[in-house]
Motif scaffolding. Structure first.
Motif, PDB file in Angstrom:
ATOM      1  N   ARG A 142       0.846  -1.195   0.000  1.00  0.00           N
ATOM      2  CA  ARG A 142       0.000   0.000   0.000  1.00  0.00           C
ATOM      3  C   ARG A 142       0.881   1.244   0.000  1.00  0.00           C
ATOM      4  N   SER A 143       0.470   2.240  -0.726  1.00  0.00           N
ATOM      5  CA  SER A 143       1.244   3.470  -0.842  1.00  0.00           C
ATOM      6  C   SER A 143       1.159   4.280   0.446  1.00  0.00           C
ATOM      7  N   ARG A 144       2.069   5.244   0.592  1.00  0.00           N
ATOM      8  CA  ARG A 144       2.053   6.130   1.760  1.00  0.00           C
ATOM      9  C   ARG A 144       0.796   6.991   1.762  1.00  0.00           C
ATOM     10  N   THR A 145       0.343   7.345   0.571  1.00  0.00           N
ATOM     11  CA  THR A 145      -0.882   8.156   0.501  1.00  0.00           C
ATOM     12  C   THR A 145      -2.085   7.382   1.034  1.00  0.00           C
ATOM     13  N   TYR A 146      -2.135   6.109   0.663  1.00  0.00           N
ATOM     14  CA  TYR A 146      -3.247   5.284   1.145  1.00  0.00           C
ATOM     15  C   TYR A 146      -3.173   5.135   2.662  1.00  0.00           C
ATOM     16  N   ASN A 147      -1.984   4.846   3.196  1.00  0.00           N
ATOM     17  CA  ASN A 147      -1.830   4.679   4.639  1.00  0.00           C
ATOM     18  C   ASN A 147      -2.188   5.954   5.386  1.00  0.00           C
ATOM     19  N   LEU A 148      -1.752   7.100   4.855  1.00  0.00           N
ATOM     20  CA  LEU A 148      -2.057   8.375   5.493  1.00  0.00           C
ATOM     21  C   LEU A 148      -3.561   8.645   5.462  1.00  0.00           C
ATOM     22  N   SER A 149      -4.195   8.398   4.329  1.00  0.00           N
ATOM     23  CA  SER A 149      -5.638   8.616   4.218  1.00  0.00           C
ATOM     24  C   SER A 149      -6.410   7.690   5.157  1.00  0.00           C
ATOM     25  N   PHE A 150      -5.940   6.449   5.233  1.00  0.00           N
ATOM     26  CA  PHE A 150      -6.595   5.483   6.114  1.00  0.00           C
ATOM     27  C   PHE A 150      -6.505   5.922   7.574  1.00  0.00           C
ATOM     28  N   ASN A 151      -5.331   6.341   8.007  1.00  0.00           N
ATOM     29  CA  ASN A 151      -5.142   6.778   9.391  1.00  0.00           C
ATOM     30  C   ASN A 151      -5.938   8.035   9.700  1.00  0.00           C
ATOM     31  N   LEU A 152      -5.989   8.969   8.752  1.00  0.00           N
ATOM     32  CA  LEU A 152      -6.771  10.187   8.958  1.00  0.00           C
ATOM     33  C   LEU A 152      -8.261   9.868   9.067  1.00  0.00           C
ATOM     34  N   PHE A 153      -8.705   8.920   8.258  1.00  0.00           N
ATOM     35  CA  PHE A 153     -10.119   8.529   8.322  1.00  0.00           C
ATOM     36  C   PHE A 153     -10.462   7.922   9.681  1.00  0.00           C
ATOM     37  N   ILE A 154      -9.601   7.027  10.173  1.00  0.00           N
ATOM     38  CA  ILE A 154      -9.825   6.413  11.480  1.00  0.00           C
ATOM     39  C   ILE A 154      -9.838   7.480  12.572  1.00  0.00           C
ATOM     40  N   LEU A 155      -8.894   8.411  12.516  1.00  0.00           N
ATOM     41  CA  LEU A 155      -8.829   9.480  13.510  1.00  0.00           C
ATOM     42  C   LEU A 155     -10.090  10.340  13.472  1.00  0.00           C
ATOM     43  N   ALA A 156     -10.487  10.747  12.255  1.00  0.00           N
ATOM     44  CA  ALA A 156     -11.682  11.587  12.127  1.00  0.00           C
ATOM     45  C   ALA A 156     -12.932  10.850  12.603  1.00  0.00           C
ATOM     46  N   TYR A 157     -12.972   9.554  12.330  1.00  0.00           N
ATOM     47  CA  TYR A 157     -14.132   8.751  12.723  1.00  0.00           C
ATOM     48  C   TYR A 157     -14.296   8.724  14.243  1.00  0.00           C
ATOM     49  N   PHE A 158     -13.193   8.460  14.949  1.00  0.00           N
ATOM     50  CA  PHE A 158     -13.278   8.372  16.402  1.00  0.00           C
ATOM     51  C   PHE A 158     -13.454   9.750  17.044  1.00  0.00           C
ATOM     52  N   VAL A 159     -12.883  10.783  16.442  1.00  0.00           N
ATOM     53  CA  VAL A 159     -13.125  12.139  16.947  1.00  0.00           C
ATOM     54  C   VAL A 159     -14.599  12.496  16.811  1.00  0.00           C
ATOM     55  N   PHE A 160     -15.177  12.153  15.666  1.00  0.00           N
ATOM     56  CA  PHE A 160     -16.604  12.419  15.450  1.00  0.00           C
ATOM     57  C   PHE A 160     -17.465  11.684  16.476  1.00  0.00           C
ATOM     58  N   LEU A 161     -17.077  10.450  16.828  1.00  0.00           N
ATOM     59  CA  LEU A 161     -17.861   9.657  17.772  1.00  0.00           C
ATOM     60  C   LEU A 161     -17.722  10.154  19.202  1.00  0.00           C
ATOM     61  N   PHE A 162     -16.488  10.443  19.635  1.00  0.00           N
ATOM     62  CA  PHE A 162     -16.231  10.640  21.058  1.00  0.00           C
ATOM     63  C   PHE A 162     -16.025  12.091  21.480  1.00  0.00           C
ATOM     64  N   ALA A 163     -15.777  12.999  20.545  1.00  0.00           N
ATOM     65  CA  ALA A 163     -15.563  14.400  20.936  1.00  0.00           C
ATOM     66  C   ALA A 163     -16.769  14.988  21.678  1.00  0.00           C
ATOM     67  N   PRO A 164     -18.012  14.792  21.193  1.00  0.00           N
ATOM     68  CA  PRO A 164     -19.155  15.341  21.958  1.00  0.00           C
ATOM     69  C   PRO A 164     -19.266  14.748  23.356  1.00  0.00           C
ATOM     70  N   LEU A 165     -18.940  13.447  23.495  1.00  0.00           N
ATOM     71  CA  LEU A 165     -19.024  12.822  24.812  1.00  0.00           C
ATOM     72  C   LEU A 165     -17.957  13.387  25.746  1.00  0.00           C
ATOM     73  N   VAL A 166     -16.754  13.602  25.228  1.00  0.00           N
ATOM     74  CA  VAL A 166     -15.675  14.153  26.047  1.00  0.00           C
ATOM     75  C   VAL A 166     -16.022  15.562  26.501  1.00  0.00           C
ATOM     76  N   VAL A 167     -16.552  16.382  25.592  1.00  0.00           N
ATOM     77  CA  VAL A 167     -16.938  17.752  25.946  1.00  0.00           C
ATOM     78  C   VAL A 167     -18.017  17.743  27.020  1.00  0.00           C
ATOM     79  N   THR A 168     -19.000  16.860  26.877  1.00  0.00           N
ATOM     80  CA  THR A 168     -20.072  16.763  27.865  1.00  0.00           C
ATOM     81  C   THR A 168     -19.525  16.386  29.230  1.00  0.00           C
TER      82      THR A 168
END
Length: 284
Positions: free
Chosen positions: A7-33
């Motif tokens: 897998r290319s570096r671009t794919y790995n970077l995109s994959f990691n960013l997607f995972i990060l954004a996904y978990f931030v979207f899920l848990f950021a509101p809960l953490v703020v609360t």
């Protein structure tokens, strides 16, 4: 993508960013609360005004914490009582229904199975309104015909139990049926050949195999009942559940006590999930 291919570096970077954004979207509101539950402010929102435990323990004239808020504590107890009853009834009836659909053959079995699934696809608002109208009609009929004024037909705690049971028990049935479908019936035959009674076979063999599914379905039934809002809103009487109580507080203007309640619910739900995971792995 095939995992064995490079897998290319671009794919790995995109994959990691997607995972990060996904978990931030899920848990950021809960953490703020959770963070705002300790905010030294009279409003349940930013900016941060400093750390305080007032929204949990204060009993002063200006601030009332969660553990001194009688209305919220009553709502938590009502939700807990409803959820415990709902989990118990749903597990008992749902397990029996799974035996009915997986081990018995009878006429109109497909029709009955379809009717069982219907409450899951009906919106909760429609289900709540329908149950309320049906209960009012039945209550008026018994009052006119027999002179009975039954509380169960009026918006009340028991009507909430009946309303939630109508769809939560279906979910339990599906979960237990999915595991029962994988059960090796030769184990039951072997137990019968060794002299066990049918009741002993069910208790010591079949139900033991189903235990992880039963515990898991019971835990989810408890959580579904505890957090239910749409159906409960139309059936509640003088004892509001916690979601209804929180809704009224947000509607009328709330303090950060709502964040404190949310934090306690997140902690309680996480503990219940860990207990459920423990029993599930222990039973496998």
């Amino acid at each position: 993508m095939i995992r064995s291919l490079p897998r290319s570096r671009t794919y790995n970077l995109s994959f990691n960013l997607f995972i990060l954004a996904y978990f931030v979207f899920l848990f950021a509101p809960l953490v703020v609360t959770c963070v705002l539950a300790f905010n030294n402010s009279n409003f349940p929102a930013l900016p941060w005004q400093g750390f305080t435990l007032d929204w949990f323990f204060s009993n002063g004239p200006k601030r009332v914490g969660l553990f001194h808020d009688a209305q919220t504590l009553r709502a938590i107890f009502t939700s807990f009582k409803t959820a415990v009853l709902m989990a118990f009834f749903s597990v008992v009836v749902g397990t029996c229904a799974s035996f009915l659909f997986e081990k018995e053959n009878f006429r109109f079995k497909g029709v009955l199975y379809f009717l069982m699934l219907a409450p899951l696809v009906i919106p909760g608002v429609i289900l709540g309104i329908s149950l309320l109208l049906a209960a009012n009609t039945a209550g008026a009929f018994f009052d006119r015909t027999f002179g009975f004024d039954l509380d169960v037909f009026r918006p009340s705690f028991w009507l909430v139990v009946v309303g939630q049971f109508s769809f939560i028990s279906t979910f339990v049935t599906l979960v237990v049926s999915a595991r029962l479908r994988k059960f090796d019936t030769s184990l039951e035959e072997a137990a019968l050949n060794l002299g066990a009674t049918p009741l002993q076979v069910i208790w010591f063999v079949t139900l033991k195999y189903l235990r992880p599914a039963i515990f898991g379905a019971g835990a989810v039934a408890f959580l579904m009942s505890f957090e239910n809002f749409n159906t409960t809103l139309f059936l509640i009487g003088s004892e509001p559940t916690l979601p209804i109580n929180l809704y009224m507080q947000v509607r009328d203007g709330s303090t950060p006590i709502i964040n404190a309640v949310s934090l306690m619910l997140i902690v309680g739900t996480s503990l219940l999930a860990l207990v459920n995971l423990y029993f599930t792995r222990r039973g496998e």
